[in-house]
Write an enzyme that holds these catalytic residues in place. Structure first.
Site, PDB file in Angstrom:
ATOM      1  N   GLY A 188      -5.077  -0.501   1.880  1.00  0.00           N
ATOM      2  CA  GLY A 188      -6.229  -1.508   1.743  1.00  0.00           C
ATOM      3  C   GLY A 188      -7.000  -0.758   3.039  1.00  0.00           C
ATOM      4  O   GLY A 188      -7.852  -1.498   3.763  1.00  0.00           O
ATOM      5  N   ASP A 200      -4.111   3.274  -6.759  1.00  0.00           N
ATOM      6  CA  ASP A 200      -3.684   1.557  -6.608  1.00  0.00           C
ATOM      7  C   ASP A 200      -2.281   1.192  -6.345  1.00  0.00           C
ATOM      8  O   ASP A 200      -1.473   2.427  -6.539  1.00  0.00           O
ATOM      9  CB  ASP A 200      -3.732   1.301  -8.320  1.00  0.00           C
ATOM     10  CG  ASP A 200      -3.885  -0.159  -8.612  1.00  0.00           C
ATOM     11  OD1 ASP A 200      -3.225  -1.060  -7.733  1.00  0.00           O
ATOM     12  OD2 ASP A 200      -4.409  -0.585  -9.519  1.00  0.00           O
ATOM     13  N   ILE A 201      -2.008   0.306  -5.357  1.00  0.00           N
ATOM     14  CA  ILE A 201      -0.789   0.158  -4.694  1.00  0.00           C
ATOM     15  C   ILE A 201       0.184  -0.251  -5.875  1.00  0.00           C
ATOM     16  O   ILE A 201       1.465  -0.177  -5.781  1.00  0.00           O
ATOM     17  CB  ILE A 201      -0.679  -0.864  -3.686  1.00  0.00           C
ATOM     18  CG1 ILE A 201      -1.170  -2.252  -4.369  1.00  0.00           C
ATOM     19  CG2 ILE A 201      -1.323  -0.480  -2.363  1.00  0.00           C
ATOM     20  CD1 ILE A 201      -1.102  -3.295  -3.237  1.00  0.00           C
ATOM     21  N   TYR A 251      -4.064 -17.427  -3.137  1.00  0.00           N
ATOM     22  CA  TYR A 251      -3.916 -16.377  -1.860  1.00  0.00           C
ATOM     23  C   TYR A 251      -2.811 -17.175  -0.828  1.00  0.00           C
ATOM     24  O   TYR A 251      -2.031 -16.102  -0.309  1.00  0.00           O
ATOM     25  CB  TYR A 251      -5.269 -16.282  -1.306  1.00  0.00           C
ATOM     26  CG  TYR A 251      -5.370 -15.342   0.061  1.00  0.00           C
ATOM     27  CD1 TYR A 251      -5.273 -14.084  -0.224  1.00  0.00           C
ATOM     28  CD2 TYR A 251      -5.644 -15.970   1.109  1.00  0.00           C
ATOM     29  CE1 TYR A 251      -5.508 -13.369   1.029  1.00  0.00           C
ATOM     30  CE2 TYR A 251      -5.806 -15.196   2.245  1.00  0.00           C
ATOM     31  CZ  TYR A 251      -5.730 -14.165   2.320  1.00  0.00           C
ATOM     32  OH  TYR A 251      -5.872 -13.202   3.413  1.00  0.00           O
ATOM     33  N   GLY A 307     -10.972  -1.622   3.444  1.00  0.00           N
ATOM     34  CA  GLY A 307     -11.437  -2.862   3.907  1.00  0.00           C
ATOM     35  C   GLY A 307     -11.787  -3.166   5.414  1.00  0.00           C
ATOM     36  O   GLY A 307     -11.663  -2.221   6.242  1.00  0.00           O
ATOM     37  N   ARG A 322     -10.513   1.833  -3.479  1.00  0.00           N
ATOM     38  CA  ARG A 322     -11.763   2.496  -3.038  1.00  0.00           C
ATOM     39  C   ARG A 322     -11.689   3.789  -2.144  1.00  0.00           C
ATOM     40  O   ARG A 322     -10.844   3.920  -1.292  1.00  0.00           O
ATOM     41  CB  ARG A 322     -12.775   1.576  -2.409  1.00  0.00           C
ATOM     42  CG  ARG A 322     -12.784   0.349  -3.132  1.00  0.00           C
ATOM     43  CD  ARG A 322     -13.974  -0.716  -2.448  1.00  0.00           C
ATOM     44  NE  ARG A 322     -12.978  -1.261  -1.207  1.00  0.00           N
ATOM     45  CZ  ARG A 322     -14.058  -1.975  -0.238  1.00  0.00           C
ATOM     46  NH1 ARG A 322     -15.167  -1.998  -0.650  1.00  0.00           N
ATOM     47  NH2 ARG A 322     -13.502  -2.529   0.722  1.00  0.00           N
TER      48      ARG A 322
HETATM   49  N1  LIG Z   1     -10.735 -10.876   6.986  1.00  0.00           N
HETATM   50  C1  LIG Z   1     -10.005 -12.056   7.344  1.00  0.00           C
HETATM   51  O1  LIG Z   1     -10.544 -12.861   7.796  1.00  0.00           O
HETATM   52  C2  LIG Z   1      -8.352 -11.815   7.110  1.00  0.00           C
HETATM   53  C3  LIG Z   1      -7.651 -13.077   7.687  1.00  0.00           C
HETATM   54  C4  LIG Z   1      -6.482 -13.154   7.310  1.00  0.00           C
HETATM   55  C5  LIG Z   1      -5.575 -12.307   6.801  1.00  0.00           C
HETATM   56  N2  LIG Z   1      -6.428 -11.166   6.339  1.00  0.00           N
HETATM   57  C6  LIG Z   1      -5.493  -9.972   5.777  1.00  0.00           C
HETATM   58  O2  LIG Z   1      -6.009  -8.808   6.367  1.00  0.00           O
HETATM   59  C7  LIG Z   1      -5.695  -7.814   5.382  1.00  0.00           C
HETATM   60  C8  LIG Z   1      -6.933  -7.109   5.350  1.00  0.00           C
HETATM   61  O3  LIG Z   1      -8.111  -7.932   5.248  1.00  0.00           O
HETATM   62  P1  LIG Z   1      -9.636  -7.293   4.864  1.00  0.00           P
HETATM   63  O4  LIG Z   1     -10.523  -8.436   5.624  1.00  0.00           O
HETATM   64  O5  LIG Z   1      -9.531  -6.027   5.526  1.00  0.00           O
HETATM   65  O6  LIG Z   1      -9.933  -7.231   3.322  1.00  0.00           O
HETATM   66  P2  LIG Z   1     -10.875  -6.528   2.426  1.00  0.00           P
HETATM   67  O7  LIG Z   1     -10.913  -7.128   1.016  1.00  0.00           O
HETATM   68  O8  LIG Z   1     -11.972  -6.187   3.217  1.00  0.00           O
HETATM   69  O9  LIG Z   1      -9.829  -5.067   2.201  1.00  0.00           O
HETATM   70  C9  LIG Z   1      -8.762  -5.135   1.369  1.00  0.00           C
HETATM   71  C10 LIG Z   1      -8.658  -3.696   0.847  1.00  0.00           C
HETATM   72  O10 LIG Z   1      -7.582  -3.452  -0.154  1.00  0.00           O
HETATM   73  C11 LIG Z   1      -8.050  -2.717  -1.316  1.00  0.00           C
HETATM   74  N3  LIG Z   1      -7.358  -3.008  -2.412  1.00  0.00           N
HETATM   75  C12 LIG Z   1      -7.502  -4.126  -3.098  1.00  0.00           C
HETATM   76  N4  LIG Z   1      -6.452  -4.055  -4.222  1.00  0.00           N
HETATM   77  C13 LIG Z   1      -5.825  -2.830  -3.957  1.00  0.00           C
HETATM   78  C14 LIG Z   1      -5.035  -2.361  -5.147  1.00  0.00           C
HETATM   79  N5  LIG Z   1      -4.643  -2.766  -5.824  1.00  0.00           N
HETATM   80  N6  LIG Z   1      -4.416  -0.894  -4.436  1.00  0.00           N
HETATM   81  C15 LIG Z   1      -5.179  -0.228  -3.500  1.00  0.00           C
HETATM   82  N7  LIG Z   1      -6.126  -0.998  -2.543  1.00  0.00           N
HETATM   83  C16 LIG Z   1      -6.352  -2.402  -3.054  1.00  0.00           C
HETATM   84  C17 LIG Z   1      -9.614  -3.134  -1.533  1.00  0.00           C
HETATM   85  O11 LIG Z   1     -10.093  -2.073  -1.981  1.00  0.00           O
HETATM   86  C18 LIG Z   1     -10.213  -3.203   0.094  1.00  0.00           C
HETATM   87  O12 LIG Z   1     -10.370  -2.055   0.541  1.00  0.00           O
HETATM   88  C19 LIG Z   1      -5.313  -8.432   4.037  1.00  0.00           C
HETATM   89  O13 LIG Z   1      -4.312  -8.609   3.663  1.00  0.00           O
HETATM   90  C20 LIG Z   1      -6.023 -10.003   4.249  1.00  0.00           C
HETATM   91  O14 LIG Z   1      -5.158 -10.854   3.577  1.00  0.00           O
HETATM   92  C21 LIG Z   1      -7.834 -10.796   6.804  1.00  0.00           C
END
Ligand SMILES: NC(=O)c1ccc[n+]([C@@H]2O[C@H](COP(=O)([O-])OP(=O)(O)OC[C@H]3O[C@@H](n4cnc5c(N)ncnc54)[C@H](O)[C@@H]3O)[C@@H](O)[C@H]2O)c1
Length: 338
Positions: A10, A53-54, A153, A13, A37
């Site tokens: 990921g 893809d994971i 979620y 992200g 991505r």
């Molecule tokens: N951003 C927040 O406020 C927040 C708060 C609590 C927890 N989290 C956790 O932190 C982690 C990162 O969050 P983030 O804000 O960077 O999210 P984000 O949505 O910005 O990034 C998630 C990434 O996962 C990738 N992804 C999704 N499905 C995939 C797949 N099947 N295979 C490979 N890659 C895949 C997406 O392309 C994306 O780049 C997540 O686990 C999220 O649950 C985030």
């Protein structure tokens, strides 16, 4: 000899980008990253990136045959709002995807006779306060309280916390010989705010969205009531939490899942912080009943005493530093440069 690597899933992200940059700046050379991505071009020097893809088992098998994975920062997920629209896909990515990586880490741990460290970000969505009265009566929740999530979620995160704990402590507990377990460690994050990326798909997004819209000179209507309160944290602290937890001596850890947080404020207080920096900003409130219900089920604040005690967790960015030293100057730069 397979190459020793740290794997970040990921990575493209919000958290992943911040993490890969900091790890690389800290001198980590062997970073392997995976995301469905591509990695933005300006980050490409930080890692060996695989776009995939994971959920792709053959891809994971190929990774294991080519690399000796020592640590996994598993950031890939579908976030709360997106997951609510596509609950089955969310279960597949958030649960089955995590399960596949935990299995990989368990097998690797046995093969290497040394634990693979598995760092997992959970969320305040793992909580479920039944109503606003309870939310105000229990404003600062501990890890084991109110674990009754109302979103797909949140259910996914809570279950994965338990799965990770299982793989770390009880995996194959009836086998004749105790296997080499992996080392699962998890932080429960509040809403995260980055100066460099705009969030998408989360339900705490109204905070960062206010800020980015104000900086761009665009009007913004928040999808919650002004009195809505949840905790937040600036992105550098989120990365610090992941790194500090990964570096903590195992014997100091009394839990596998730790709350971490920085400051808690209402949506109206958030608006006032934004207005301080952007007095012309047009921020209004247009609550969306359904998304409001989700935010109302999240606690007003988190008790992170256990993280503070066990691995000296302490955010570097309180509310003042978050806005005045990290968010506002960097967001201004970002949009002035654009
Ligand atoms: N951003 C927040 O406020 C927040 C708060 C609590 C927890 N989290 C956790 O932190 C982690 C990162 O969050 P983030 O804000 O960077 O999210 P984000 O949505 O910005 O990034 C998630 C990434 O996962 C990738 N992804 C999704 N499905 C995939 C797949 N099947 N295979 C490979 N890659 C895949 C997406 O392309 C994306 O780049 C997540 O686990 C999220 O649950 C985030």
């Amino acid at each position: 000899m397979r190459k020793k690597v740290t794997l970040i899933t990921g990575v493209s992200g919000e958290v992943g980008l911040a993490l890969v940059k900091i790890l690389s700046e800290m001198g980590y050379k062997d970073l392997l990253t995976l995301d469905i991505r591509p990695l933005p071009p300006e980050y490409s020097q930080y890692s060996n990136h695989i776009q995939g893809d994971i959920l792709d088992k053959s891809l994971l098998n190929r990774l294991v045959s080519e690399y000796d994975i020592e640590t996994i920062f598993h950031m890939a997920a579908l976030l709360s709002t997106r997951a609510e629209f596509t609950p089955v896909a969310a279960h597949q990515v958030n649960v089955e995807g995590t399960m596949g990586l935990l299995q990989l880490a368990a097998e690797q741990s046995e093969w290497r006779a040394e634990p693979v460290m598995f760092i997992f970000p959970s969320s305040i969505a793992a909580y479920g306060m039944p109503d606003l009265e309870t939310k105000s009566k229990f404003p600062k929740v501990k890890e084991w309280e109110w674990n009754y999530p109302i979103t797909m979620y949140g259910c996914n995160k809570l279950y994965c916390e338990m799965l990770g704990t299982y793989f770390s402590e009880y995996y194959r507990q009836l086998a004749a010989e105790r296997p080499q377990m992996l080392d699962f460690r998890c932080v429960r994050f509040p809403g995260l705010i980055s100066a460099f990326t705009v969030p998408s798909g989360g339900t705490s997004d109204y905070g960062p969205e206010m800020l980015h819209a104000a900086a761009k000179g665009e009007p913004y209507a928040a999808f919650v009531r002004p009195d809505t309160q949840i905790p937040f944290m600036a992105m550098p602290d989120a990365v610090t939490a992941l790194l500090d937890l990964s570096r903590a001596p195992k014997q100091d850890l009394s839990r596998t899942v730790y709350n971490v947080t920085s400051f808690s404020l209402t949506a109206e207080q958030f608006r006032l912080q934004v207005l301080d920096a952007f007095p012309e900003a047009e921020i209004t409130f247009k609550p969306d009943k359904k998304r409001q219900k989700i935010v109302d089920s999240w606690p007003a604040d988190l008790n992170d005493n256990d993280a503070r005690r066990d691995w000296n967790w302490k955010p570097n960015f309180d509310i003042h530093r978050s806005f005045n030293e990290y968010l506002i100057p960097n967001i201004l730069n970002r949009y002035l440069a654009a």
